[in-house]
Design an enzyme around this catalytic site. Sequence first.
Site, PDB file in Angstrom:
ATOM      1  N   LYS A  11      63.047  53.696  44.351  1.00  0.00           N
ATOM      2  CA  LYS A  11      61.922  54.541  44.799  1.00  0.00           C
ATOM      3  C   LYS A  11      60.691  53.678  44.999  1.00  0.00           C
ATOM      4  CE  LYS A  11      59.243  54.485  40.948  1.00  0.00           C
ATOM      5  NZ  LYS A  11      58.165  53.554  40.931  1.00  0.00           N
ATOM      6  N   ASP A 141      60.880  58.014  34.967  1.00  0.00           N
ATOM      7  CA  ASP A 141      61.328  57.980  36.372  1.00  0.00           C
ATOM      8  C   ASP A 141      62.749  58.504  36.556  1.00  0.00           C
ATOM      9  OD1 ASP A 141      59.017  56.855  37.384  1.00  0.00           O
ATOM     10  OD2 ASP A 141      59.754  54.802  37.296  1.00  0.00           O
TER      11      ASP A 141
HETATM   12  P1  ATP Z   1      60.029  51.121  36.848  1.00  0.00           P
HETATM   13  O1  ATP Z   1      59.686  51.101  38.316  1.00  0.00           O
HETATM   14  O2  ATP Z   1      60.814  52.342  36.418  1.00  0.00           O
HETATM   15  O3  ATP Z   1      58.880  50.755  35.947  1.00  0.00           O
HETATM   16  P2  ATP Z   1      61.156  48.537  37.285  1.00  0.00           P
HETATM   17  O4  ATP Z   1      61.869  48.689  38.604  1.00  0.00           O
HETATM   18  O5  ATP Z   1      59.803  47.927  37.303  1.00  0.00           O
HETATM   19  O6  ATP Z   1      61.099  49.941  36.610  1.00  0.00           O
HETATM   20  P3  ATP Z   1      63.581  47.544  36.144  1.00  0.00           P
HETATM   21  O7  ATP Z   1      64.208  46.887  37.324  1.00  0.00           O
HETATM   22  O8  ATP Z   1      64.137  48.822  35.678  1.00  0.00           O
HETATM   23  O9  ATP Z   1      62.012  47.672  36.318  1.00  0.00           O
HETATM   24  O10 ATP Z   1      63.631  46.442  34.987  1.00  0.00           O
HETATM   25  C1  ATP Z   1      62.732  46.338  33.899  1.00  0.00           C
HETATM   26  C2  ATP Z   1      63.449  45.625  32.745  1.00  0.00           C
HETATM   27  O11 ATP Z   1      64.438  46.510  32.228  1.00  0.00           O
HETATM   28  C3  ATP Z   1      64.235  44.384  33.193  1.00  0.00           C
HETATM   29  O12 ATP Z   1      63.483  43.235  32.998  1.00  0.00           O
HETATM   30  C4  ATP Z   1      65.485  44.407  32.352  1.00  0.00           C
HETATM   31  O13 ATP Z   1      65.364  43.547  31.236  1.00  0.00           O
HETATM   32  C5  ATP Z   1      65.590  45.820  31.796  1.00  0.00           C
HETATM   33  N1  ATP Z   1      66.750  46.613  32.274  1.00  0.00           N
HETATM   34  C6  ATP Z   1      67.433  47.490  31.520  1.00  0.00           C
HETATM   35  N2  ATP Z   1      68.401  48.093  32.229  1.00  0.00           N
HETATM   36  C7  ATP Z   1      68.342  47.596  33.477  1.00  0.00           C
HETATM   37  C8  ATP Z   1      69.094  47.858  34.658  1.00  0.00           C
HETATM   38  N3  ATP Z   1      70.116  48.728  34.676  1.00  0.00           N
HETATM   39  N4  ATP Z   1      68.734  47.200  35.766  1.00  0.00           N
HETATM   40  C9  ATP Z   1      67.699  46.327  35.741  1.00  0.00           C
HETATM   41  N5  ATP Z   1      66.975  46.024  34.652  1.00  0.00           N
HETATM   42  C10 ATP Z   1      67.281  46.655  33.515  1.00  0.00           C
END
Ligand code: ATP
Length: 317
Positions: A11, A141
């Site tokens: 998203k 989210d």
């Molecule tokens: P949001 O936009 O919901 O804040 P994000 O996209 O910024 O999330 P993610 O890609 O979900 O961040 O990753 C944040 C941290 O979560 C990563 O550094 C990783 O250590 C951890 N993590 C846990 N589960 C996952 C997963 N399934 N995929 C990616 N990272 C994950």
Amino acid sequence: MRSYSLIAPAKINLYLEIIGDRPDGYHELAMVLQSIDLADRLQIAPNSIQGFRIHCDNPQVPTNETNLAYRAAKLMQDRFPSVFDRYGGADITLDKQIPIAAGLAGGSTDAAAVLVGLNLLWKLGLTQPELQDLASEIGSDVPFCIAGGTALATGRGSDLEPLPDVDSLHLVLAKYRDLAVSTPWAYQTYRQQFGSTYISEAKDLEGRRKRVHSGSMLSAIAQGDGEKIAQLLHNDLEKVVLPAYPQVLKLREAFEECDILGTMMSGSGPSVFAIAHSRQKAEQAREKVKAAIADPNLDLWVAKFINTGIQLASQVP
Ligand code: ATP
């Protein structure tokens, strides 16, 4: 027993306003969330170990109990222990296409896919609202990621109201591979700098929510006016992330030099997106930014808005 392959879209935030503090310690938010066709793929297959295993070949993704996909599976086990005893555990294989820690809800959408997948595998028959209730226990989210599309998210980001589909817009997304912004850091820093402007009185909160509701972004969405949507992009977190991460600011400025409709950082960053009229315009912007920044560490993707959340790709047999 069958195994399932699911598509879990990322998203972007078309709008992110931090309104104030909530009694539960979270921020009170008003966001417009939009699914895009940049997506992870998950395979959920029954196993015989009475437990869950996460497989992922991306070294940045933990495969232990901290993975949000694992947490979603454990939540289902805790909620439906007798079903878990009957069907056993599952192997969950993640094919990550969504960049990690990019503000694109990568982990959240994987968790949403596990809820949807186990609902199918265990023949639970849970409805979308029931899955979204479970999802809100994992993260703010995750409920949006189940249904996807375009939605207004208020409260701590998990009170959802579907909005009319905006599915004709294209975008280009960019992220420096080795640059990550911690979401808690971004919100804490925002609180330190702007906490004095926070609203906390219930009636004032309600007034602000109503203002977002009748505001120009929602009316641009209702009219399906892509140009206006792109002009109204807004993200309060840019106020703390851009000064602290000059590289992100540089990206933002490079997109502004392109023939695009509007550009913004997504969520807590550091990914930056630009909305374009057509796929061709998005591809041109990608090439221009790639040449302007000329950093081998910069990844770029062309994507489009979609009106779906978690989708079943296939089931075997
Ligand atoms: P949001 O936009 O919901 O804040 P994000 O996209 O910024 O999330 P993610 O890609 O979900 O961040 O990753 C944040 C941290 O979560 C990563 O550094 C990783 O250590 C951890 N993590 C846990 N589960 C996952 C997963 N399934 N995929 C990616 N990272 C994950």
